[in-house]
Design a protein around this motif. Structure first.
Motif, PDB file in Angstrom:
ATOM      1  N   ASP B  56       0.834  -1.210   0.000  1.00 44.30           N
ATOM      2  CA  ASP B  56       0.000   0.000   0.000  1.00 44.30           C
ATOM      3  C   ASP B  56       0.865   1.255   0.000  1.00 44.30           C
ATOM      4  OD1 ASP B  56      -2.272  -1.462   0.014  1.00 44.30           O
ATOM      5  OD2 ASP B  56      -2.757  -1.153   2.133  1.00 44.30           O
ATOM      6  N   GLU B  60       1.167   4.283  -2.685  1.00 40.77           N
ATOM      7  CA  GLU B  60       0.965   5.686  -2.285  1.00 40.77           C
ATOM      8  C   GLU B  60       2.193   6.526  -2.650  1.00 40.77           C
ATOM      9  OE1 GLU B  60      -0.065   5.809   1.923  1.00 40.77           O
ATOM     10  OE2 GLU B  60      -1.591   4.261   1.601  1.00 40.77           O
ATOM     11  N   LYS B  64       2.363   9.831  -4.897  1.00 41.77           N
ATOM     12  CA  LYS B  64       2.884  11.101  -4.378  1.00 41.77           C
ATOM     13  C   LYS B  64       4.052  11.613  -5.232  1.00 41.77           C
ATOM     14  CE  LYS B  64       3.849  13.645  -0.275  1.00 41.77           C
ATOM     15  NZ  LYS B  64       3.833  13.687   1.189  1.00 41.77           N
ATOM     16  N   LEU B  90       6.333   8.490   4.062  1.00 37.88           N
ATOM     17  CA  LEU B  90       4.986   7.898   4.007  1.00 37.88           C
ATOM     18  C   LEU B  90       4.911   6.672   4.916  1.00 37.88           C
ATOM     19  CD1 LEU B  90       3.969   8.112   0.227  1.00 37.88           C
ATOM     20  CD2 LEU B  90       2.915   9.310   2.137  1.00 37.88           C
TER      21      LEU B  90
END
Lengths: 282, 185
Positions: B56, B60, B64, B90
């Protein structure tokens, strides 16, 4: 400012680790831009840390490449979906298809919302009307129920009277009954009554045509004359006296004549002969 | 490389990748993935500990990196430095947002599969294996680097966690990074 001292202060290592605040980071970047020696040292430190990070390299599990790249594609298209103009310019059909259901969904939702509110208002109005109707129906029902019970009790009374009349009629029409006309004595010349006597069943009925009204505390008493002796045949009820209906009296075994006298309420053992009102013989 | 042959992950240079990403070329993200995903995934996994969460976070990170690519300044550092920090931040946000820290802070790195796994050659020809690197660090230095770099700890938190003066933590951290820097010098 001694550059060598700055390099050795350790701030560049902290910069690479990401533990400095914004102001300190800006300072390091300013020095790095100004002094090539600082930049060179910083590069080295960062590469050292990156090598350490890279030493943790892991081959991702099977299928992850496709999942992550597909997820990335879907995620970066989401903001475009919010802007229909950009989507229209986008040659990828997939994103248009993904944008329109979103808008249609929103429009559909608004429409559903408006429809729901309208239905709610209509429903409330209908409820009010129905409630009022129900209320008046309830009132009417109570009134009707009262009417119905009044009619029913009237009916009951009528049926009871009908029964009585039917019974009286049966007595009057029966061949087993002998009628004895009782005529008025000198005490009450207008008085007139009738006794119906069934010799087989010993039943006695009185049918008054006309009898003088009695004062309070007085009552007519019927007597049967059996071989010259008076036998009590019972007291006349007020309704019987008024001529309203037949009245069944006490059973009499044998009689050749019937007479009525005026006695104190409740009756006497022996007739008061001077008050004899009517008399009749077979 | 001939222009007709498909680009292979190692053949695409960082400069070309930056150029294509700046031009908003989506297909460049596939090349980017092939070039950097193993390294980023390793770091993320080291921080978040579970493969599902790591996947995940990697996704992400790609989003980004794509969305904020204009903020990458090539003059301040290499692309890998920047994307590594994006992914690392993150991942650290992830473990800070959940209750990861209590359960993971005492887990020694030696239990990690990364230590036993042979280093896979990626984009760095000078790539050095983890075992070789950790053998140069003393246990105290390694512990501090791991807490700061993979644990999302601040230096003050490390000091508190290890019951050490803040000055000592700073000294050891600097020393550890100097050792790492020397390895590639």
């Amino acid at each position: 400012m001694n550059i060598q001292e700055y390099i050795e202060s350790g701030i560049l290592e902290e910069y690479a680790l990401g533990v400095l605040d914004a102001a300190q980071r800006a300072e390091v970047e300013r020095y790095a831009a100004e002094y090539p020696a600082v930049q060179q040292e910083l590069d080295l430190i960062q590469q050292g840390l990156e090598s350490y990070a890279q030493a943790h390299t892991q081959n991702p599990p099977a299928g992850m490449r496709e999942r992550v790249l597909a997820g990335f594609q879907a995620a970066i298209r989401q903001p475009e979906a919010a802007a229909p103009v950009a989507v229209a310019a986008e040659p990828v059909v997939r994103s248009i298809a993904s944008a329109q259901p979103g808008e249609a969904e929103a429009a559909g939702f608004n429409w559903l919302m408006a429809a729901s509110v309208a239905l709610l208002v209509l429903s409330a109005a209908a409820n009010l009307i129905l409630y009022n109707r129900w209320q008046s129906s309830e009132t009417q029902l109570v009134a009707l129920q009262a009417d119905q019970s009044r009619v029913a009790s009237t009916m009951q009374a009528v049926e009871k009277r009908l029964d009585t009349r039917t019974q009286e009629l049966a007595v009057l029409r029966s061949e087993q009954f002998n009628a004895v006309e009782l005529a008025g004595t000198p005490v009450a010349p207008e008085a007139k009554a009738r006794v119906l006597y069934n010799k087989a069943t010993k039943a006695v009925y009185v049918d008054v045509r006309n009898l003088p009204t009695l004062p309070e505390g007085k009552q007519y008493q019927l007597w049967a004359m059996d071989k010259g002796k008076p036998v009590d045949a019972g007291m006349l009820a007020a309704a019987t006296t008024a001529g309203d209906s037949l009245q069944q009296m006490k059973n009499i075994a044998n009689a050749e004549a019937f007479a009525m006298t005026v006695e104190p309420a409740g009756g006497s053992e022996n007739p008061t002969m001077e008050t004899m009102t009517v008399l009749g013989k077979f | 490389m001939s222009p007709t042959t498909p680009e292979s992950p190692t053949s695409v240079t960082e400069d070309l990748l930056v150029q294509r990403l700046r031009a908003r070329d989506e297909s460049a993200m596939t090349l980017f993935y092939d070039k950097y995903s193993s390294a980023l995934y390793g770091v993320i996994l080291r921080i978040v500990k579970t493969e599902e969460v790591a996947e995940d976070v990697l996704q992400e990170s790609l989003v980004k990196i794509w969305n904020s690519f204009q903020s990458y300044d090539a003059s301040k550092g290499r692309l890998f430095t920047w994307v590594l920090n994006v992914s690392r931040n993150l991942a650290i946000d992830k473990i800070r947002s959940r209750q990861y820290r209590v359960s993971s802070r005492t887990q020694p790195l030696e239990e990690s599969a990364a230590l036993r796994q042979a280093a896979t050659p990626t984009f760095r020809p000078e790539h050095i294996g983890l075992q070789e690197m950790t053998s140069k660090l003393n246990p105290e230095q390694k512990q501090i680097i791991d807490l700061l770099y993979f644990g999302g700890f601040t230096q003050s938190e490390v000091a508190e966690e290890l019951n050490l003066p803040l000055g000592t933590v700073k000294t050891r951290a600097r020393a550890a990074i100097k050792v790492l820097a020397k390895l590639i010098r």
